[in-house]
Design an enzyme around this catalytic site. Structure first.
Site, PDB file in Angstrom:
ATOM      1  N   SER A 173       0.846  -1.197   0.000  1.00 52.40           N
ATOM      2  CA  SER A 173       0.000   0.000   0.000  1.00 52.40           C
ATOM      3  C   SER A 173       0.885   1.253   0.000  1.00 52.40           C
ATOM      4  O   SER A 173       1.947   1.257   0.635  1.00 52.40           O
ATOM      5  CB  SER A 173      -0.877  -0.037   1.257  1.00 52.40           C
ATOM      6  OG  SER A 173      -2.017   0.762   1.108  1.00 52.40           O
ATOM      7  N   PRO A 174       0.457   2.311  -0.706  1.00 52.96           N
ATOM      8  CA  PRO A 174       1.295   3.518  -0.722  1.00 52.96           C
ATOM      9  C   PRO A 174       1.429   4.115   0.684  1.00 52.96           C
ATOM     10  O   PRO A 174       0.422   4.298   1.372  1.00 52.96           O
ATOM     11  CB  PRO A 174       0.520   4.476  -1.644  1.00 52.96           C
ATOM     12  CG  PRO A 174      -0.894   3.975  -1.638  1.00 52.96           C
ATOM     13  CD  PRO A 174      -0.796   2.489  -1.437  1.00 52.96           C
TER      14      PRO A 174
ATOM     15  N   CYS B 233       3.621   7.248   2.688  1.00 49.77           N
ATOM     16  CA  CYS B 233       4.578   8.357   2.696  1.00 49.77           C
ATOM     17  C   CYS B 233       5.755   8.037   3.599  1.00 49.77           C
ATOM     18  O   CYS B 233       5.560   7.612   4.736  1.00 49.77           O
ATOM     19  CB  CYS B 233       3.911   9.613   3.254  1.00 49.77           C
ATOM     20  SG  CYS B 233       2.992  10.477   2.002  1.00 49.77           S
TER      21      CYS B 233
ATOM     22  N   ARG C 295      -7.707   5.585  -5.651  1.00 52.72           N
ATOM     23  CA  ARG C 295      -8.007   5.275  -4.243  1.00 52.72           C
ATOM     24  C   ARG C 295      -9.191   6.131  -3.818  1.00 52.72           C
ATOM     25  O   ARG C 295      -9.151   7.361  -3.940  1.00 52.72           O
ATOM     26  CB  ARG C 295      -6.790   5.549  -3.361  1.00 52.72           C
ATOM     27  CG  ARG C 295      -7.077   5.335  -1.893  1.00 52.72           C
ATOM     28  CD  ARG C 295      -5.836   5.167  -1.054  1.00 52.72           C
ATOM     29  NE  ARG C 295      -5.366   3.782  -1.101  1.00 52.72           N
ATOM     30  CZ  ARG C 295      -4.562   3.229  -0.197  1.00 52.72           C
ATOM     31  NH1 ARG C 295      -4.118   3.933   0.830  1.00 52.72           N
ATOM     32  NH2 ARG C 295      -4.176   1.972  -0.308  1.00 52.72           N
TER      33      ARG C 295
ATOM     34  N   GLY D  16      -0.454  -2.400   4.308  1.00 54.44           N
ATOM     35  CA  GLY D  16       0.307  -1.231   4.737  1.00 54.44           C
ATOM     36  C   GLY D  16       1.226  -1.556   5.900  1.00 54.44           C
ATOM     37  O   GLY D  16       2.353  -2.038   5.714  1.00 54.44           O
ATOM     38  N   ARG D  17       0.702  -1.344   7.112  1.00 56.56           N
ATOM     39  CA  ARG D  17       1.562  -1.411   8.294  1.00 56.56           C
ATOM     40  C   ARG D  17       2.234  -2.764   8.484  1.00 56.56           C
ATOM     41  O   ARG D  17       3.380  -2.828   8.945  1.00 56.56           O
ATOM     42  CB  ARG D  17       0.758  -0.998   9.527  1.00 56.56           C
ATOM     43  CG  ARG D  17       0.430   0.501   9.515  1.00 56.56           C
ATOM     44  CD  ARG D  17      -0.691   0.835  10.458  1.00 56.56           C
ATOM     45  NE  ARG D  17      -1.910   0.153  10.061  1.00 56.56           N
ATOM     46  CZ  ARG D  17      -2.993   0.061  10.830  1.00 56.56           C
ATOM     47  NH1 ARG D  17      -2.996   0.604  12.023  1.00 56.56           N
ATOM     48  NH2 ARG D  17      -4.063  -0.579  10.386  1.00 56.56           N
TER      49      ARG D  17
ATOM     50  N   GLN E  87       1.717   6.370  -6.672  1.00 57.89           N
ATOM     51  CA  GLN E  87       0.477   7.085  -6.368  1.00 57.89           C
ATOM     52  C   GLN E  87       0.722   8.588  -6.556  1.00 57.89           C
ATOM     53  O   GLN E  87       1.642   9.135  -5.951  1.00 57.89           O
ATOM     54  CB  GLN E  87       0.051   6.819  -4.926  1.00 57.89           C
ATOM     55  CG  GLN E  87      -1.294   7.470  -4.587  1.00 57.89           C
ATOM     56  CD  GLN E  87      -1.643   7.365  -3.106  1.00 57.89           C
ATOM     57  OE1 GLN E  87      -0.882   7.791  -2.247  1.00 57.89           O
ATOM     58  NE2 GLN E  87      -2.791   6.798  -2.818  1.00 57.89           N
TER      59      GLN E  87
ATOM     60  N   TYR F 161      -7.718  14.139   0.624  1.00 62.24           N
ATOM     61  CA  TYR F 161      -6.963  14.876  -0.388  1.00 62.24           C
ATOM     62  C   TYR F 161      -7.955  15.601  -1.320  1.00 62.24           C
ATOM     63  O   TYR F 161      -9.160  15.421  -1.223  1.00 62.24           O
ATOM     64  CB  TYR F 161      -6.067  13.908  -1.176  1.00 62.24           C
ATOM     65  CG  TYR F 161      -4.762  13.614  -0.464  1.00 62.24           C
ATOM     66  CD1 TYR F 161      -4.749  13.119   0.829  1.00 62.24           C
ATOM     67  CD2 TYR F 161      -3.548  13.841  -1.079  1.00 62.24           C
ATOM     68  CE1 TYR F 161      -3.558  12.861   1.490  1.00 62.24           C
ATOM     69  CE2 TYR F 161      -2.346  13.583  -0.428  1.00 62.24           C
ATOM     70  CZ  TYR F 161      -2.359  13.101   0.855  1.00 62.24           C
ATOM     71  OH  TYR F 161      -1.178  12.859   1.499  1.00 62.24           O
TER      72      TYR F 161
END
Ligand code: FMN
Length: 354
Positions: free
Chosen positions: A23-24, A26, A233, A324-325, A101, A185
């Site tokens: 998963s994207p 940052c 997304r 992700g995590r 992304q 966003y």
């Protein structure tokens, strides 16, 4: 035979070896020019070697003022394109499909990095390295700066930025492009009646609030070749009184599908910090069947952390998952989750470890 999380999937001309994707996320580790650093090569390279079928590089700004922080990656200069080319080449050489992304942060832009003393809720004003955020309406995100309401001219400029960044992503060698349309966003801000109070052609009922986001997708497509897939997304709902409902969002997903979007990547909430944050396993994937009924392929992230979650998710709920995590904690999460003979799936260089 029904696909599993480990089955390949073809999107336009791109074949992805499995449906377990990074998963994207940052990293706030770009250099002063907004270009990838050694951190990005090590971080994304190890997840590619670790078995993710597709590595989605973090939210990357289409213009300097469309980033959340000054440590975000960008795709608007030649120096950045050269850095992304190294990154995409590395990810491909390790067997994963390189994706990126693209982000337009809107009112969530110009804040501190998470590990600065004041954290991400801390606005960084112009003059201290920050800039004036732009948004559909002058409604701030939490304690961040009050954004300026976008003019038609700002809109035209942002669409040009998106088209250029998409073309740059193609030149850098990315094979899949994701547009960030969730987590508060700009795309999400336009859609949600809680952030978009405009009275011009970009505000009003859902159909009108959807106009600028659809323009964003069309702009993206002008810079991105037909044979490469596009993912958006999207929030499955706002989880807020008066906010976007799942019914609204399935309407949006169907319209995106008709506009050339190949996959909807579901997320949920996050328009404002107070929105509920579901934590139960597979919480967002469970929206999958409602979105699949629009005919578009569906992927989701959200508390997918155990190998058995993959079996529950694919194919019943979604067509692919983003992790992700769990992949931050363990770059080799996908190889471990696959639970095959390590001598069949792990890199040869590591065979003596088993
Ligand atoms: C450190 C961190 C950075 C993130 N950055 C992004 C991002 O750049 N773009 C995005 O769409 N989501 C971002 N997210 C959200 C994740 O991609 C993911 O959707 C979310 O963490 C839920 O999945 P998980 O439960 O597997 O972590 C970020 C999450 C974390 C923890």
């Amino acid at each position: 035979m029904a696909p599993t999380a480990w089955s390949a999937i073809r999107l336009r001309d791109v074949s992805i070896p499995n449906r377990v994707w990074l998963s994207p996320m940052c990293q706030y580790s770009a250099d002063a020019a907004g270009a990838p650093t050694g951190w990005h090569l090590a971080h994304y390279g190890s997840r590619a070697a670790g078995g993710a079928g597709m590595v989605v590089v973090e939210c990357t700004g289409v213009a300097p003022d469309m980033r959340t922080t000054d440590r975000d990656l960008g795709l608007y200069t030649e120096e950045q394109v050269a850095g992304h080319e190294r990154l995409a080449t590395l990810i491909s050489s390790l067997g994963a499909v390189p994706a990126v992304q693209l982000g337009v942060a809107g009112r969530k832009s110009s804040h501190g990095v998470p590990w600065s003393t004041a954290g991400t809720r801390h606005p960084v004003p112009p003059g201290e390295g920050g800039w004036q955020p732009l948004a559909p309406s002058a409604i701030p995100f939490a304690d961040l700066a009050v954004p300026a309401e976008m003019t038609t001219r700002d809109g035209t400029r942002i669409l040009e930025d998106i088209a250029r960044a998409a073309a740059n992503a193609h030149r850098a060698g990315y094979r899949v492009l994701e547009l960030h349309g969730a987590n508060g966003y700009l795309f999400h801000e336009f859609l949600s009646p809680l952030a978009n109070r405009r009275t011009d052609e970009w505000g009003g009922d859902l159909e009108r609030r959807l106009r600028f986001p659809l323009e964003m997708v069309r702009a993206l497509r002008t810079g991105w070749p037909e044979d490469k897939p596009v993912i958006v997304r999207l929030p499955a709902e706002d989880l807020l009184e008066g906010g976007l409902s799942t019914r609204d969002m399935t309407t949006v997903a169907a319209r995106l599908g008709a506009t050339g979007v190949d996959v909807i990547d579901l997320s949920v909430g996050a328009l404002v910090p107070e929105a509920p944050r579901p934590a139960e396993p597979l919480h967002t994937a469970r929206y999958g069947p409602q979105f699949r009924s629009t005919g578009v392929l569906v992927a989701a992230s959200g508390a997918i952390s155990e190998p058995h979650h993959l079996d529950e998710a694919v194919p019943e709920l979604v067509d692919a998952v983003l992790v992700g995590r769990a992949m931050l904690r363990d770059p080799y999460w996908a190889l471990r989750a696959r639970d095959r003979d390590p001598l069949e799936s792990w890199p040869r260089q590591y065979h003596r470890a088993f």
